[in-house]
Design a protein around this motif. Structure first.
Motif, short mmCIF file in Angstrom:
data_model
loop_
_atom_site.label_atom_id
_atom_site.label_comp_id
_atom_site.label_asym_id
_atom_site.label_seq_id
_atom_site.Cartn_x
_atom_site.Cartn_y
_atom_site.Cartn_z
N THR A 81 -63.52 -19.39 90.00
CA THR A 81 -64.02 -19.94 88.74
C THR A 81 -62.94 -20.76 88.05
O THR A 81 -63.19 -21.88 87.60
CB THR A 81 -64.50 -18.81 87.81
OG1 THR A 81 -65.55 -18.10 88.47
CG2 THR A 81 -65.00 -19.35 86.49
N GLY A 82 -61.75 -20.20 87.94
CA GLY A 82 -60.64 -20.92 87.31
C GLY A 82 -60.28 -22.18 88.05
O GLY A 82 -60.00 -23.22 87.44
N ASP A 83 -60.27 -22.12 89.37
CA ASP A 83 -59.94 -23.29 90.19
C ASP A 83 -60.96 -24.41 89.99
O ASP A 83 -60.61 -25.56 89.78
CB ASP A 83 -59.87 -22.89 91.65
CG ASP A 83 -59.48 -24.03 92.55
OD1 ASP A 83 -58.45 -24.66 92.27
OD2 ASP A 83 -60.22 -24.30 93.51
N ARG A 84 -62.22 -24.06 90.02
CA ARG A 84 -63.27 -25.08 89.85
C ARG A 84 -63.29 -25.64 88.43
O ARG A 84 -63.49 -26.84 88.24
CB ARG A 84 -64.63 -24.50 90.21
CG ARG A 84 -64.77 -24.30 91.70
CD ARG A 84 -66.18 -23.99 92.08
NE ARG A 84 -66.26 -23.86 93.55
CZ ARG A 84 -67.33 -23.45 94.18
NH1 ARG A 84 -68.40 -23.11 93.51
NH2 ARG A 84 -67.33 -23.37 95.49
N PHE A 85 -63.09 -24.79 87.45
CA PHE A 85 -63.05 -25.26 86.07
C PHE A 85 -61.90 -26.24 85.87
O PHE A 85 -62.07 -27.31 85.28
CB PHE A 85 -62.91 -24.07 85.10
CG PHE A 85 -62.87 -24.49 83.67
CD1 PHE A 85 -64.04 -24.82 83.00
CD2 PHE A 85 -61.67 -24.58 82.99
CE1 PHE A 85 -64.00 -25.22 81.67
CE2 PHE A 85 -61.62 -24.98 81.67
CZ PHE A 85 -62.80 -25.31 81.01
N THR A 86 -60.73 -25.91 86.41
CA THR A 86 -59.57 -26.79 86.30
C THR A 86 -59.83 -28.12 86.98
O THR A 86 -59.52 -29.18 86.44
CB THR A 86 -58.32 -26.11 86.90
OG1 THR A 86 -58.09 -24.89 86.20
CG2 THR A 86 -57.10 -26.98 86.79
N SER A 87 -60.40 -28.09 88.16
CA SER A 87 -60.68 -29.32 88.91
C SER A 87 -61.65 -30.22 88.15
O SER A 87 -61.47 -31.43 88.07
CB SER A 87 -61.27 -28.98 90.27
OG SER A 87 -60.34 -28.27 91.04
N GLU A 88 -62.69 -29.62 87.59
CA GLU A 88 -63.70 -30.41 86.87
C GLU A 88 -63.17 -31.00 85.56
O GLU A 88 -63.47 -32.12 85.21
CB GLU A 88 -64.95 -29.57 86.60
CG GLU A 88 -65.73 -29.24 87.84
CD GLU A 88 -66.26 -30.48 88.54
OE1 GLU A 88 -66.75 -31.42 87.87
OE2 GLU A 88 -66.18 -30.53 89.78
N THR A 89 -62.39 -30.22 84.82
CA THR A 89 -61.88 -30.72 83.54
C THR A 89 -60.78 -31.76 83.75
O THR A 89 -60.59 -32.63 82.92
CB THR A 89 -61.35 -29.58 82.66
OG1 THR A 89 -60.36 -28.85 83.37
CG2 THR A 89 -62.47 -28.66 82.23
#
Length: 60
Positions: A50-58
């Motif tokens: 979740t943290g990895d995907r959130f970081t990538s998207e933002t």
């Protein structure tokens, strides 16, 4: 377990709490210099993903 929605400083400057009330369903746009988003859970619950995907998207 307790959670804190906003800090005292955020409440004092009205960044999170306060301001004029709007009718139900009305949405306003507000620009913020910074925000804090906290994810809670164990890595077994997919929190690392979740943290990895959130970081990538933002970042994009």
């Amino acid at each position: 377990m307790t959670s804190q929605v906003s800090s005292a400083a955020e409440q004092a400057d009205g960044a999170v709490v306060g301001g004029p009330r709007k009718p139900a369903g009305a949405k306003g746009v507000r620009r913020l210099d910074r925000v804090i988003i906290r994810f809670a859970g164990d890595s077994g619950d997919g929190m690392q993903l979740t943290g990895d995907r959130f970081t990538s998207e933002t970042a994009s």
